[in-house]
Structures are given as C-alpha cells and as structure tokens.
Motif scaffolding. Structure first.
Motif, PDB file in Angstrom:
ATOM      1  N   SER A  64       0.979  -1.353  -0.053  1.00 56.12           N
ATOM      2  CA  SER A  64      -0.024   0.003  -0.001  1.00 56.12           C
ATOM      3  C   SER A  64       0.914   1.155   0.041  1.00 56.12           C
ATOM      4  O   SER A  64       2.169   1.202   0.072  1.00 56.12           O
ATOM      5  CB  SER A  64      -0.886  -0.035   1.231  1.00 56.12           C
ATOM      6  OG  SER A  64       0.033   0.337   2.565  1.00 56.12           O
TER       7      SER A  64
ATOM      8  N   LYS B 229      -2.360  -9.768   0.522  1.00 56.86           N
ATOM      9  CA  LYS B 229      -3.800 -10.014  -0.109  1.00 56.86           C
ATOM     10  C   LYS B 229      -4.680 -10.843   0.824  1.00 56.86           C
ATOM     11  O   LYS B 229      -4.369 -11.519   1.645  1.00 56.86           O
ATOM     12  CB  LYS B 229      -3.685 -11.000  -1.344  1.00 56.86           C
ATOM     13  CG  LYS B 229      -2.784 -10.422  -2.553  1.00 56.86           C
ATOM     14  CD  LYS B 229      -2.270 -11.376  -3.621  1.00 56.86           C
ATOM     15  CE  LYS B 229      -1.362 -10.806  -4.489  1.00 56.86           C
ATOM     16  NZ  LYS B 229      -1.036 -11.762  -5.558  1.00 56.86           N
TER      17      LYS B 229
ATOM     18  N   SER C  62     -12.156  -0.502   0.082  1.00 52.42           N
ATOM     19  CA  SER C  62     -11.461  -0.054  -1.023  1.00 52.42           C
ATOM     20  C   SER C  62     -11.504  -1.075  -2.061  1.00 52.42           C
ATOM     21  O   SER C  62     -11.004  -0.950  -3.296  1.00 52.42           O
ATOM     22  CB  SER C  62     -10.033   0.224  -0.682  1.00 52.42           C
ATOM     23  OG  SER C  62      -9.174  -0.993  -0.099  1.00 52.42           O
ATOM     24  N   ASN C  63     -11.839  -2.464  -1.595  1.00 45.87           N
ATOM     25  CA  ASN C  63     -11.882  -3.362  -2.717  1.00 45.87           C
ATOM     26  C   ASN C  63     -12.888  -3.140  -3.841  1.00 45.87           C
ATOM     27  O   ASN C  63     -13.866  -2.937  -3.501  1.00 45.87           O
ATOM     28  CB  ASN C  63     -12.177  -4.815  -1.852  1.00 45.87           C
ATOM     29  CG  ASN C  63     -12.192  -5.973  -2.883  1.00 45.87           C
ATOM     30  OD1 ASN C  63     -12.042  -6.008  -4.167  1.00 45.87           O
ATOM     31  ND2 ASN C  63     -11.659  -7.084  -2.166  1.00 45.87           N
ATOM     32  N   PRO C  64     -12.445  -3.133  -5.027  1.00 48.20           N
ATOM     33  CA  PRO C  64     -13.268  -2.943  -6.168  1.00 48.20           C
ATOM     34  C   PRO C  64     -14.462  -3.792  -6.216  1.00 48.20           C
ATOM     35  O   PRO C  64     -15.608  -3.398  -6.677  1.00 48.20           O
ATOM     36  CB  PRO C  64     -12.389  -2.999  -7.439  1.00 48.20           C
ATOM     37  CG  PRO C  64     -11.333  -3.633  -7.120  1.00 48.20           C
ATOM     38  CD  PRO C  64     -11.074  -3.398  -5.559  1.00 48.20           C
TER      39      PRO C  64
ATOM     40  N   PHE D 262      -9.698  -7.205   1.434  1.00 45.73           N
ATOM     41  CA  PHE D 262      -8.892  -6.402   0.912  1.00 45.73           C
ATOM     42  C   PHE D 262      -7.636  -6.816   0.412  1.00 45.73           C
ATOM     43  O   PHE D 262      -6.858  -7.358   1.269  1.00 45.73           O
ATOM     44  CB  PHE D 262      -9.065  -4.984   1.305  1.00 45.73           C
ATOM     45  CG  PHE D 262      -8.002  -4.531   2.299  1.00 45.73           C
ATOM     46  CD1 PHE D 262      -7.063  -4.104   2.346  1.00 45.73           C
ATOM     47  CD2 PHE D 262      -8.755  -5.143   3.668  1.00 45.73           C
ATOM     48  CE1 PHE D 262      -6.020  -3.867   3.461  1.00 45.73           C
ATOM     49  CE2 PHE D 262      -7.716  -4.810   4.748  1.00 45.73           C
ATOM     50  CZ  PHE D 262      -6.772  -4.181   4.682  1.00 45.73           C
ATOM     51  N   ASP D 263      -6.855  -6.124  -0.578  1.00 46.34           N
ATOM     52  CA  ASP D 263      -5.372  -6.383  -0.940  1.00 46.34           C
ATOM     53  C   ASP D 263      -4.820  -4.855  -0.516  1.00 46.34           C
ATOM     54  O   ASP D 263      -5.600  -4.114  -0.735  1.00 46.34           O
ATOM     55  CB  ASP D 263      -5.173  -6.911  -2.238  1.00 46.34           C
ATOM     56  CG  ASP D 263      -5.761  -8.192  -2.579  1.00 46.34           C
ATOM     57  OD1 ASP D 263      -6.201  -8.800  -1.628  1.00 46.34           O
ATOM     58  OD2 ASP D 263      -5.880  -8.539  -3.893  1.00 46.34           O
TER      59      ASP D 263
ATOM     60  N   HIS E 258      -5.211  -2.148  -2.956  1.00 47.92           N
ATOM     61  CA  HIS E 258      -6.687  -1.571  -3.125  1.00 47.92           C
ATOM     62  C   HIS E 258      -6.573  -0.104  -2.428  1.00 47.92           C
ATOM     63  O   HIS E 258      -7.130   0.718  -3.076  1.00 47.92           O
ATOM     64  CB  HIS E 258      -7.840  -2.385  -2.579  1.00 47.92           C
ATOM     65  CG  HIS E 258      -7.843  -3.713  -3.288  1.00 47.92           C
ATOM     66  ND1 HIS E 258      -8.491  -4.625  -2.770  1.00 47.92           N
ATOM     67  CD2 HIS E 258      -7.666  -4.098  -4.670  1.00 47.92           C
ATOM     68  CE1 HIS E 258      -8.400  -5.816  -3.529  1.00 47.92           C
ATOM     69  NE2 HIS E 258      -8.263  -5.425  -4.739  1.00 47.92           N
TER      70      HIS E 258
ATOM     71  N   LYS F  91      -6.383   3.676  -3.993  1.00 50.44           N
ATOM     72  CA  LYS F  91      -7.375   4.491  -4.393  1.00 50.44           C
ATOM     73  C   LYS F  91      -7.377   5.901  -4.063  1.00 50.44           C
ATOM     74  O   LYS F  91      -7.372   6.038  -2.607  1.00 50.44           O
ATOM     75  CB  LYS F  91      -8.612   3.769  -4.188  1.00 50.44           C
ATOM     76  CG  LYS F  91      -9.916   4.519  -4.589  1.00 50.44           C
ATOM     77  CD  LYS F  91     -11.291   3.890  -4.517  1.00 50.44           C
ATOM     78  CE  LYS F  91     -12.203   4.630  -4.952  1.00 50.44           C
ATOM     79  NZ  LYS F  91     -13.570   3.974  -4.746  1.00 50.44           N
TER      80      LYS F  91
END
Length: 293
Positions: free
Chosen positions: A32, A51, A83-85, A92-93, A96, A99
């Motif tokens: 991140s 991940k 934040s995970n699409p 989440f990873d 992510h 963003k």
C-alpha cells in the motif's frame, strides 16, 4: 536477543510476534502507500502477500501489535475493506488502498501526489526533504539524563523530533505540493479532508512510535519505518503501554497545528477561516477520517 525480547502479545489466533522476522515484498506480493501497514506485512503479522486481508485481522493486529485503540483501528479497517473494487467482498488487498481520496491522500510525507501518476511508491527524494527537517529542527536526547542542548553533539545521544519539527516538515510538504501543481497547471486539491489527513498522518506515527504527549520520537525509528518498511524493534521501539486513543490524536493534532507558524494562513486556505474553526473541525471531523496514512 532472547526469544522473550523478540516477542510481544500477538493478534488473536497468531503465534507470539517475533519482530526479528522480516522480509520485504517479493514477486507477487502487493503493498500500500502506507509504510506502517506495509511493515506489518513485511513482518508477516498481516499476510506477507498483502492479499485477502479481513477487517477482523486488521483490527486485532493494530490493537494488539501496535496498541492502537479499537475505535481508530475499526475505522481504518472498515475503510480499507471498502477499497476493494469488488464491493461484495469482505477482504481487501494492500494495493486496493492506493485509491486516491479514501486512505491515500495528496501531501504525503513519502509519496508523490496522484497528479504525478504514482501515488504509492516510496519517493526517496521527497522523504529525504522531510527527514532533513526532522534532523535540523529536532533536538538531542541523551541516554544518561535530561536533554541538554549545550551537550548536543552528534554521537552524544540521539536526535529526536518535537512538535515544531514535525509540523514544519508537514507544512513544507503542503507548500511544495501546491507549487508543483501550479507549475504543472493542475488543480491542487487541498481542503478540509486533506488538511485533517495530513495532520493525522504525522500525529499517528508520533503516537505509535514515539511520545504522544511531547511529540518526541527518535528520528532513526522514522528512517527505519519509511525507508525499510520495518518496525524499529531492533532499534529500541516497544508498543505504548496504553492504547493510542482519539484523545491522544486530538492532542497531537492540536499541538502540531499550534506549532505551525503559518496556521492562520493554512486555515484560510482550506476554507476554515480561523484557528478556532480548525480546532472545532478536528474535534468533529477527525473521528471520521482517522486512519493510518
């Protein structure tokens, strides 16, 4: 170093934390824009892959490994998962949270702004400027007693930050980013949210790695965290004996604001008008935006 010295209370369900276990991200791993969260993955407290991280794991890691209050840990974990699409996911990873505007923000201490095209990779040139201010404006702390400016010589103690040094470095980043945007003919998006995130970023590392009351933290701890993305356990860091709370965050942010000789100009620039309005904004808005930057 003994096993006992290496270990502290782990997140629930984890074996004891061995802070000497550290490897940087490898092929296939993701990270991140946040050096603290990256460090926790490099120490394999969070998954080393970066991940499939759950909200629960983040909360227990931040509270038990770093002694961050559950309130702040829950806010960060909730935002990170969002934040995970894939909005149906419950994990989440780390990549992510790149963003923009969610956790990542302009005027980072160690990353370029989103307008540059890379808002997540460590930027040594920018960080070196911040580090230089910490060193130049900080103070000497001596191992054998109270601080003594007359004895402050390199090699006779350790260089530590103070609220003045941290506040000045942060404001210098604001002004440099503003100029970069102007020179590139791009809009500089620095409003109330970015103002609070920027102060919050500095306040949080002071609370987690140093002294939330006095704003003092060995500069070497920060060098290790930002440059290596490693928790400076080997250098002497230990978790706070009491949780870092919202009250601590408010105190540190107010102290950083008051240490900024340009605080009135900055308050006007972000639309808050006065320093008094800044204080009110921090108290009312900060809990919403209080995340690890």
């Amino acid at each position: 170093m003994s096993t006992e010295e290496k270990s502290i209370s782990p997140p629930e369900g984890h074996p004891p934390i061995d802070w000497s276990k550290w490897t940087p991200a490898g092929e296939g791993d993701v990270r991140s824009p946040c050096p603290m969260i990256n460090a926790l993955s490099n120490h394999s407290i969070l998954p080393h892959s970066g991940k499939g991280i759950t909200k629960g794991l983040v909360v227990t890691t931040l509270t038990q490994a770093l002694n961050l209050s559950p309130q702040i840990a829950n806010v960060f974990a909730s935002v990170a998962v969002s934040s995970n699409p894939d909005h149906s996911a419950h994990t989440f990873d780390l990549d992510h949270v790149r963003k923009h505007g969610l956790i990542e923000h302009d005027v980072s201490l160690s990353r370029a702004d989103i307008a540059s095209g890379d808002n997540y990779t460590f930027d040594k040139e920018r960080w070196d400027e911040v580090l230089r201010t910490y060193l130049d404006e900080g103070e000497w702390q001596h191992e054998d007693g109270p601080e003594d400016e007359k004895k402050g010589q390199e090699g006779k103690g350790k260089r530590v930050t103070n609220f003045h040094a941290v506040s000045k470095a942060r404001y210098e980043r604001v002004m440099k980013c503003k100029k970069e945007h102007e020179d590139a003919g791009k809009e500089f998006g620095y409003g109330i949210k970015e103002f609070i995130l920027s102060y919050g970023e500095s306040a949080l590392f002071l609370g987690l790695l140093g002294d939330p009351k006095e704003g003092k933290i060995p500069v070497e701890y920060l060098r290790v965290l930002f440059e290596q993305e490693r928790i400076p356990f080997n250098e002497g860091w230990r978790p706070s004996e009491t949780p870092v709370t919202q009250g601590d965050m408010n105190h540190m942010i107010f102290s950083l604001i008051m240490a900024n000789e340009h605080k009135a100009d900055e308050a006007k620039a972000v639309g808050l008008g006065t320093v008094h309005a800044v204080s009110a904004a921090v108290t009312s808005i900060l809990p919403t935006y209080c995340t690890i930057m």
